[in-house]
Design a protein around this motif. Structure first.
Motif, PDB file in Angstrom:
ATOM      1  N   UNK A   9      23.757 -32.546 -14.655  1.00 41.01           N
ATOM      2  CA  UNK A   9      22.486 -32.786 -15.331  1.00 41.01           C
ATOM      3  C   UNK A   9      22.062 -34.231 -15.140  1.00 41.01           C
ATOM      4  N   UNK A  10      20.749 -34.449 -15.097  1.00 43.76           N
ATOM      5  CA  UNK A  10      20.230 -35.812 -15.140  1.00 43.76           C
ATOM      6  C   UNK A  10      20.631 -36.428 -16.477  1.00 43.76           C
ATOM      7  N   UNK A  11      20.778 -37.762 -16.533  1.00 41.68           N
ATOM      8  CA  UNK A  11      21.231 -38.420 -17.770  1.00 41.68           C
ATOM      9  C   UNK A  11      20.117 -38.590 -18.792  1.00 41.68           C
ATOM     10  N   UNK A  55      27.664 -40.638 -11.134  1.00 36.79           N
ATOM     11  CA  UNK A  55      27.114 -40.707  -9.788  1.00 36.79           C
ATOM     12  C   UNK A  55      26.131 -41.873  -9.736  1.00 36.79           C
ATOM     13  N   UNK A  56      25.755 -42.273  -8.540  1.00 39.14           N
ATOM     14  CA  UNK A  56      24.806 -43.373  -8.372  1.00 39.14           C
ATOM     15  C   UNK A  56      23.413 -42.875  -8.724  1.00 39.14           C
ATOM     16  N   UNK A  91      18.330 -37.577  -7.004  1.00 39.82           N
ATOM     17  CA  UNK A  91      19.377 -37.495  -8.023  1.00 39.82           C
ATOM     18  C   UNK A  91      20.353 -36.355  -7.718  1.00 39.82           C
ATOM     19  N   UNK A  92      19.793 -35.190  -7.391  1.00 36.05           N
ATOM     20  CA  UNK A  92      20.637 -34.037  -7.097  1.00 36.05           C
ATOM     21  C   UNK A  92      21.529 -34.260  -5.894  1.00 36.05           C
ATOM     22  N   UNK A  93      20.989 -34.902  -4.859  1.00 32.62           N
ATOM     23  CA  UNK A  93      21.789 -35.191  -3.669  1.00 32.62           C
ATOM     24  C   UNK A  93      22.953 -36.111  -4.033  1.00 32.62           C
TER      25      UNK A  93
END
Length: 417
Positions: A9-11, A55-56, A91-93
């Motif tokens: 998930x996105x933060x 993740x970055x 973001x997903x990548x």
């Protein structure tokens, strides 16, 4: 038997918090959970017992509010939407790369992904040959209702088919860049599938974070969509709150985490509620030190964060930006809401609240201190609205929440074996 679940998930709290209790329940049942998200939610994720995998992320540094704000100018709004989609693709990548690099051959048994990073979750599940569950913390889409179409046409009613989403979006200048990015993404992973099919694919199970009765066209969704309603947990990391001992009715004011840089709105709330016989709790998030609210009366309590699920059961009204997570929490707690939509998707939420008589909605340009005070006082006195919210609360409880969500995760793994 212990299984391994991967969550992505996105933060964004509105996307992470709705399923934290389900994550915690899976851990309690003896399963391993790895959660990929940004550092902003690390403490919340770790509190469940899950393994946190960062993740970055560019999400924190991006002006997300600008990208999701509903602008009056349609071309500006559409460009914002394209910029936001491109941000989510990146973001997903990054999530996918982090998961593959860290997990290696320790492939999880199921991938659970937030709808904003569907490409990463769907691609990992296809690459690994594992089942997936899509997490939907907002309105779900099918052939009778499209949440994406609603955001593309914020003035419309959203009663459009999701089957034409790609066709509609292809008419937007610049959307070809999104298609190119997705095509490159699939090619790099060796996934042989047209972008349109990949985009519109419906998982065997999709968990929806609201009761079916609140969903637009709710009775048209088949068994693939499981309306589990709110998954409620402790959230001890948000601290504690207790109602005042003076017996005053409580009003909660919050604009969430993405939209809370609205200093003038918070100052307007202070003006509106300064002399109202109520205890007002205002949560400002990261804007806590920037609003310049000045001296406050004892009846207005200002905090950086507060456990809304502790406040709302005592509240007579909730002033909110219309984020779905916030609105569902108010329904679960039996508290009517005044929705002031600050994003395109929040307009649909506000319309639904008003349509079902669960509160009020005001456009931000209509909000003045006087109008805000009068509307909130009217809502607090509206016994019919409170009764309807009480009925929706029963729908929330009957949906099954945390336990049912965990059951769905476990059952999907068993079904795939």
């Amino acid at each position: 038997m212990s299984d391994h679940f991967l969550f992505l998930s996105v933060p964004d709290r509105g996307h992470v918090f709705p399923y934290l209790a389900a994550v915690e329940e899976l851990v309690r049942r003896g399963h391993r959970v790895t959660y990929v998200s940004g550092d902003e939610v690390a403490e919340a994720v770790r509190s469940t017992g899950a393994d946190f995998l960062p993740y970055e992320s560019a999400h924190r540094s991006a002006d997300v509010y600008r990208l999701v704000t509903a602008e009056n100018d349609s071309s500006t709004f559409q460009q914002q939407g394209l910029d936001f989609i491109l941000l989510l693709l990146a973001e997903g990548k990054a999530m996918l790369d982090a998961a593959q690099r860290t997990l290696g051959t320790a492939v999880p048994d199921l991938v659970a992904y937030d709808l904003t990073v569907f490409h990463a979750g769907r691609a990992l599940a296809l690459t690994w040959g594992k089942p997936a569950i899509k997490l939907i913390p907002t309105f779900a889409s099918n052939e009778h209702y499209s949440n994406v179409q609603t955001m593309l046409d914020p003035e419309g009613q959203g009663a459009k088919s999701s089957l034409g989403e790609i066709a509609s979006m292809m008419t937007i200048p610049g959307f070809g860049e999104v298609v190119e990015e997705l095509t490159r993404f699939l090619d790099e992973l060796g996934i042989d599938m047209p972008v349109s099919d990949f985009w519109s694919y419906v998982e065997e199970r999709n968990l929806v974070h609201l009761p079916r009765a609140f969903q637009y066209a709710g009775d048209t969704f088949d068994e693939r969509f499981v309306f589990v309603g709110p998954c409620v947990g402790e959230r001890s990391f948000l601290g504690e709150w207790a109602p005042p001992g003076n017996g005053l009715p409580v009003v909660l004011v919050s604009l969430g985490t993405v939209c809370n840089a609205q200093h003038s709105f918070f100052r307007m709330c202070v003006e509106a509620f300064r002399d109202v016989p109520a205890h007002v709790v205002m949560t400002l998030g990261q804007e806590f030190d920037s609003c310049g609210l000045g001296p406050l009366p004892p009846s207005i309590e200002v905090r950086e964060w507060a456990p809304h699920l502790s406040v709302l059961p005592h509240a007579k009204a909730f002033v909110t930006h219309g984020g779905m997570a916030s609105v569902v929490e108010s329904l679960y707690s039996g508290c009517p809401a005044l929705v002031v939509p600050l994003t395109a998707d929040a307009r649909a939420t506000g319309r639904r609240v008003a349509e079902l008589g669960l509160g009020r909605t005001m456009q931000v340009e209509e909000v003045t201190a006087e109008a805000l005070r009068e509307t909130v006082l009217d809502l607090m006195a509206d016994e019919a609205a409170t009764g309807r919210v009480g009925e929706m609360r029963q729908h929330c409880l009957a949906a099954g929440g945390t336990s049912r969500a965990a059951d769905v995760f476990e059952a999907q793994v068993r079904r795939s074996r």
